[in-house]
Design a protein around this motif. Sequence first.
Motif, PDB file in Angstrom:
ATOM      1  N   VAL A 127     206.279   2.016  -5.436  1.00 11.37           N
ATOM      2  CA  VAL A 127     207.273   2.285  -6.469  1.00 11.37           C
ATOM      3  C   VAL A 127     207.595   3.781  -6.569  1.00 11.37           C
ATOM      4  CG1 VAL A 127     205.834   2.655  -8.539  1.00 11.37           C
ATOM      5  CG2 VAL A 127     208.003   1.424  -8.731  1.00 11.37           C
ATOM      6  N   ILE A 128     206.666   4.653  -6.136  1.00 14.33           N
ATOM      7  CA  ILE A 128     206.959   6.099  -6.156  1.00 14.33           C
ATOM      8  C   ILE A 128     207.286   6.611  -4.753  1.00 14.33           C
ATOM      9  CG2 ILE A 128     205.525   6.484  -8.200  1.00 14.33           C
ATOM     10  CD1 ILE A 128     203.351   7.606  -6.398  1.00 14.33           C
ATOM     11  N   ASN A 129     207.435   5.654  -3.817  1.00 16.80           N
ATOM     12  CA  ASN A 129     207.879   5.985  -2.452  1.00 16.80           C
ATOM     13  C   ASN A 129     206.942   6.966  -1.740  1.00 16.80           C
ATOM     14  OD1 ASN A 129     210.319   4.388  -2.484  1.00 16.80           O
ATOM     15  ND2 ASN A 129     211.166   5.927  -3.879  1.00 16.80           N
ATOM     16  N   LYS A 130     205.643   6.701  -1.801  1.00 23.58           N
ATOM     17  CA  LYS A 130     204.669   7.494  -1.064  1.00 23.58           C
ATOM     18  C   LYS A 130     203.970   6.597  -0.046  1.00 23.58           C
ATOM     19  CE  LYS A 130     202.079  10.711  -2.631  1.00 23.58           C
ATOM     20  NZ  LYS A 130     201.046  11.508  -3.362  1.00 23.58           N
ATOM     21  N   PRO A 131     203.720   7.071   1.180  1.00 21.78           N
ATOM     22  CA  PRO A 131     203.074   6.245   2.211  1.00 21.78           C
ATOM     23  C   PRO A 131     201.603   5.984   1.896  1.00 21.78           C
ATOM     24  CG  PRO A 131     203.292   8.509   2.970  1.00 21.78           C
ATOM     25  CD  PRO A 131     204.032   8.421   1.652  1.00 21.78           C
ATOM     26  N   ILE A 132     201.098   4.885   2.414  1.00 21.44           N
ATOM     27  CA  ILE A 132     199.698   4.510   2.182  1.00 21.44           C
ATOM     28  C   ILE A 132     199.225   3.669   3.362  1.00 21.44           C
ATOM     29  CG2 ILE A 132     200.328   2.425   0.874  1.00 21.44           C
ATOM     30  CD1 ILE A 132     197.894   3.012  -0.949  1.00 21.44           C
ATOM     31  N   ASP A 133     197.974   3.842   3.783  1.00 24.25           N
ATOM     32  CA  ASP A 133     197.432   3.137   4.951  1.00 24.25           C
ATOM     33  C   ASP A 133     196.833   1.794   4.550  1.00 24.25           C
ATOM     34  OD1 ASP A 133     198.102   5.190   6.690  1.00 24.25           O
ATOM     35  OD2 ASP A 133     196.183   6.213   6.415  1.00 24.25           O
ATOM     36  N   VAL A 134     197.080   0.777   5.396  1.00 25.08           N
ATOM     37  CA  VAL A 134     196.556  -0.572   5.145  1.00 25.08           C
ATOM     38  C   VAL A 134     195.855  -1.076   6.402  1.00 25.08           C
ATOM     39  CG1 VAL A 134     197.107  -2.929   4.458  1.00 25.08           C
ATOM     40  CG2 VAL A 134     198.478  -1.038   3.574  1.00 25.08           C
ATOM     41  N   GLU A 135     194.641  -1.635   6.213  1.00 27.05           N
ATOM     42  CA  GLU A 135     193.866  -2.174   7.330  1.00 27.05           C
ATOM     43  C   GLU A 135     193.407  -3.585   6.998  1.00 27.05           C
ATOM     44  OE1 GLU A 135     189.608  -1.347   9.646  1.00 27.05           O
ATOM     45  OE2 GLU A 135     190.390   0.120   8.213  1.00 27.05           O
ATOM     46  N   GLU A 136     193.673  -4.534   7.923  1.00 29.50           N
ATOM     47  CA  GLU A 136     193.251  -5.926   7.724  1.00 29.50           C
ATOM     48  C   GLU A 136     191.790  -6.070   8.138  1.00 29.50           C
ATOM     49  OE1 GLU A 136     196.290  -6.882  10.326  1.00 29.50           O
ATOM     50  OE2 GLU A 136     197.658  -7.700   8.814  1.00 29.50           O
ATOM     51  N   GLN A 137     190.990  -6.751   7.288  1.00 27.92           N
ATOM     52  CA  GLN A 137     189.542  -6.767   7.516  1.00 27.92           C
ATOM     53  C   GLN A 137     188.898  -8.144   7.616  1.00 27.92           C
ATOM     54  OE1 GLN A 137     187.863  -4.042   4.460  1.00 27.92           O
ATOM     55  NE2 GLN A 137     187.482  -2.737   6.235  1.00 27.92           N
ATOM     56  N   GLY A 138     189.633  -9.210   7.386  1.00 31.66           N
ATOM     57  CA  GLY A 138     189.032 -10.524   7.471  1.00 31.66           C
ATOM     58  C   GLY A 138     189.826 -11.552   6.690  1.00 31.66           C
ATOM     59  N   VAL A 139     189.256 -12.750   6.571  1.00 30.44           N
ATOM     60  CA  VAL A 139     189.939 -13.859   5.904  1.00 30.44           C
ATOM     61  C   VAL A 139     189.039 -14.408   4.803  1.00 30.44           C
ATOM     62  CG1 VAL A 139     191.049 -16.105   6.198  1.00 30.44           C
ATOM     63  CG2 VAL A 139     191.126 -14.431   8.056  1.00 30.44           C
ATOM     64  N   THR A 275     198.129  -7.452 -19.542  1.00 28.12           N
ATOM     65  CA  THR A 275     197.399  -8.187 -18.513  1.00 28.12           C
ATOM     66  C   THR A 275     198.405  -8.666 -17.485  1.00 28.12           C
ATOM     67  OG1 THR A 275     195.807  -9.980 -18.141  1.00 28.12           O
ATOM     68  CG2 THR A 275     197.592 -10.426 -19.694  1.00 28.12           C
ATOM     69  N   GLY A 276     197.905  -9.178 -16.375  1.00 26.41           N
ATOM     70  CA  GLY A 276     198.790  -9.693 -15.334  1.00 26.41           C
ATOM     71  C   GLY A 276     198.316  -9.268 -13.960  1.00 26.41           C
ATOM     72  N   THR A 277     198.418 -10.171 -12.995  1.00 26.63           N
ATOM     73  CA  THR A 277     198.126  -9.809 -11.617  1.00 26.63           C
ATOM     74  C   THR A 277     199.274  -8.959 -11.082  1.00 26.63           C
ATOM     75  OG1 THR A 277     199.203 -11.774 -10.694  1.00 26.63           O
ATOM     76  CG2 THR A 277     196.883 -11.985 -11.293  1.00 26.63           C
ATOM     77  N   ILE A 278     199.048  -8.316  -9.952  1.00 26.42           N
ATOM     78  CA  ILE A 278     200.098  -7.505  -9.331  1.00 26.42           C
ATOM     79  C   ILE A 278     200.086  -7.763  -7.830  1.00 26.42           C
ATOM     80  CG2 ILE A 278     198.713  -5.442  -8.868  1.00 26.42           C
ATOM     81  CD1 ILE A 278     202.240  -5.342 -10.358  1.00 26.42           C
ATOM     82  N   THR A 279     201.254  -7.817  -7.222  1.00 30.46           N
ATOM     83  CA  THR A 279     201.357  -7.932  -5.771  1.00 30.46           C
ATOM     84  C   THR A 279     201.878  -6.612  -5.219  1.00 30.46           C
ATOM     85  OG1 THR A 279     203.625  -8.781  -5.879  1.00 30.46           O
ATOM     86  CG2 THR A 279     201.839 -10.405  -5.910  1.00 30.46           C
ATOM     87  N   ALA A 280     201.821  -6.480  -3.913  1.00 29.20           N
ATOM     88  CA  ALA A 280     202.242  -5.229  -3.279  1.00 29.20           C
ATOM     89  C   ALA A 280     203.694  -4.894  -3.577  1.00 29.20           C
ATOM     90  CB  ALA A 280     202.016  -5.315  -1.770  1.00 29.20           C
ATOM     91  N   ASP A 281     204.525  -5.925  -3.770  1.00 27.09           N
ATOM     92  CA  ASP A 281     205.941  -5.662  -4.047  1.00 27.09           C
ATOM     93  C   ASP A 281     206.224  -5.477  -5.541  1.00 27.09           C
ATOM     94  OD1 ASP A 281     205.791  -8.213  -5.106  1.00 27.09           O
ATOM     95  OD2 ASP A 281     207.248  -9.115  -3.737  1.00 27.09           O
ATOM     96  N   GLY A 282     205.160  -5.483  -6.368  1.00 30.95           N
ATOM     97  CA  GLY A 282     205.336  -5.210  -7.789  1.00 30.95           C
ATOM     98  C   GLY A 282     205.577  -6.422  -8.661  1.00 30.95           C
ATOM     99  N   THR A 283     205.405  -7.611  -8.124  1.00 29.98           N
ATOM    100  CA  THR A 283     205.569  -8.824  -8.938  1.00 29.98           C
ATOM    101  C   THR A 283     204.352  -9.007  -9.840  1.00 29.98           C
ATOM    102  OG1 THR A 283     206.861  -9.917  -7.197  1.00 29.98           O
ATOM    103  CG2 THR A 283     205.887 -11.331  -8.882  1.00 29.98           C
ATOM    104  N   VAL A 284     204.610  -9.278 -11.116  1.00 35.74           N
ATOM    105  CA  VAL A 284     203.539  -9.494 -12.088  1.00 35.74           C
ATOM    106  C   VAL A 284     203.281 -10.999 -12.195  1.00 35.74           C
ATOM    107  CG1 VAL A 284     202.826  -9.225 -14.493  1.00 35.74           C
ATOM    108  CG2 VAL A 284     204.148  -7.417 -13.371  1.00 35.74           C
ATOM    109  N   GLY A 285     202.024 -11.402 -12.009  1.00 34.93           N
ATOM    110  CA  GLY A 285     201.694 -12.824 -11.997  1.00 34.93           C
ATOM    111  C   GLY A 285     200.953 -13.295 -13.231  1.00 34.93           C
ATOM    112  N   GLN A 286     200.980 -14.611 -13.432  1.00 36.14           N
ATOM    113  CA  GLN A 286     200.342 -15.260 -14.578  1.00 36.14           C
ATOM    114  C   GLN A 286     198.815 -15.161 -14.471  1.00 36.14           C
ATOM    115  OE1 GLN A 286     202.457 -17.868 -16.820  1.00 36.14           O
ATOM    116  NE2 GLN A 286     203.761 -16.148 -16.314  1.00 36.14           N
ATOM    117  N   ILE A 287     198.179 -15.235 -15.638  1.00 35.33           N
ATOM    118  CA  ILE A 287     196.712 -15.150 -15.701  1.00 35.33           C
ATOM    119  C   ILE A 287     196.173 -16.198 -16.671  1.00 35.33           C
ATOM    120  CG2 ILE A 287     196.548 -12.731 -15.047  1.00 35.33           C
ATOM    121  CD1 ILE A 287     196.378 -13.778 -18.695  1.00 35.33           C
ATOM    122  N   GLY A 288     194.860 -16.293 -16.761  1.00 36.68           N
ATOM    123  CA  GLY A 288     194.243 -17.210 -17.705  1.00 36.68           C
ATOM    124  C   GLY A 288     193.708 -16.478 -18.921  1.00 36.68           C
TER     125      GLY A 288
END
Length: 355
Positions: A127-139, A275-288
Amino acid sequence: MNTKDQHWIRRYRSALLIGFLFIVLVIAYIMPLPYMLYGPGSAEPVHPRVETGHKLNEKGALLFTTVSTYSKPNIFFIIYARLNPRMEVKSQEEATGGATNLSGYRNLLAWMRDSSEANALLAAYNVINKPIDVEEQGVIVYSLLPESKAQENGLQEGDIITQVDGKETKTAKVLSEYLSKKEPGDKVIVSGTRGDKPFKATIPLITLSSSNPAIASRTGIGFQNETVLKVTPPDPVKFDFSDTGGPSAGLMMTLEIVAQLTNDDLTRGYRIAGTGTITADGTVGQIGGINYKLMAADKKKADYFLVPYDKNSLANWNLAEKTVKELKLSPKLVKVSTLKEALDFLKGLEPKKEL
């Protein structure tokens, strides 16, 4: 029974009855039951728990909220919770979604927290347009399907698979492609981490059944999964949420990161809970448990409460409105579907006047 014995029993009948009742009460007190209790948790400032290397003086506070849970209570705690209008009792199976065991469920909650931190970083830097490194580590094994044979062969929720048949498996796509080349009934050896320990299990494969044509009739283990990500920001970001579990602090973490990195006090002097979950694209998700989180926020005198809002599922919003009305809580409810909506609301607040 002779007369002497009968006389002895009559003489000590009261003492025997008291002793028997005492034993019953002790057993009831120490015997754990397969239930979980829910109630209001805490509403704490996020600021002390998130460090970015950027100093920010907040006049108000961004509050993340929690639900208090208590597993395997005794009968007395269950009775108390049943009588308390601000508490709830659920069976262990219902509370954990049918997880294999509490250990696996706790590992899953810990991953949810870690994943929430990773997504908070991704959403904030995006959202602030700054780069960030991502590494996949498992399932991650998110949940096992009913038809899966994985549980009885040693796999459980919360396990993170990093290898299959000795081959590195860092993404759900790689794992799925490998398994799809196998036949139902074949066995594969999966290994990885279970909490902070290694695990290995030999699992027979099945034919997956699904309404999704891309998945139906494919060979697999039979579990819902997600790729585990390691996110490395350019700033020295540190989180301190090891005493919590689950993903529901995601939104409030993200707002605090954005506030610190942009040197913008988003609180405007108010106590903003949410409260609320967050995704990488900024979507706020439902919680319990939003009702319990609202109770906690009210106790800490929050001015506003950010509520996850989804037009296709109004469960959080409806329960929040009902809770505020019935319990006469003070926080003003604010609908948020995305990080941008939350930021727009906070930035649009008039600074709170000091009394």
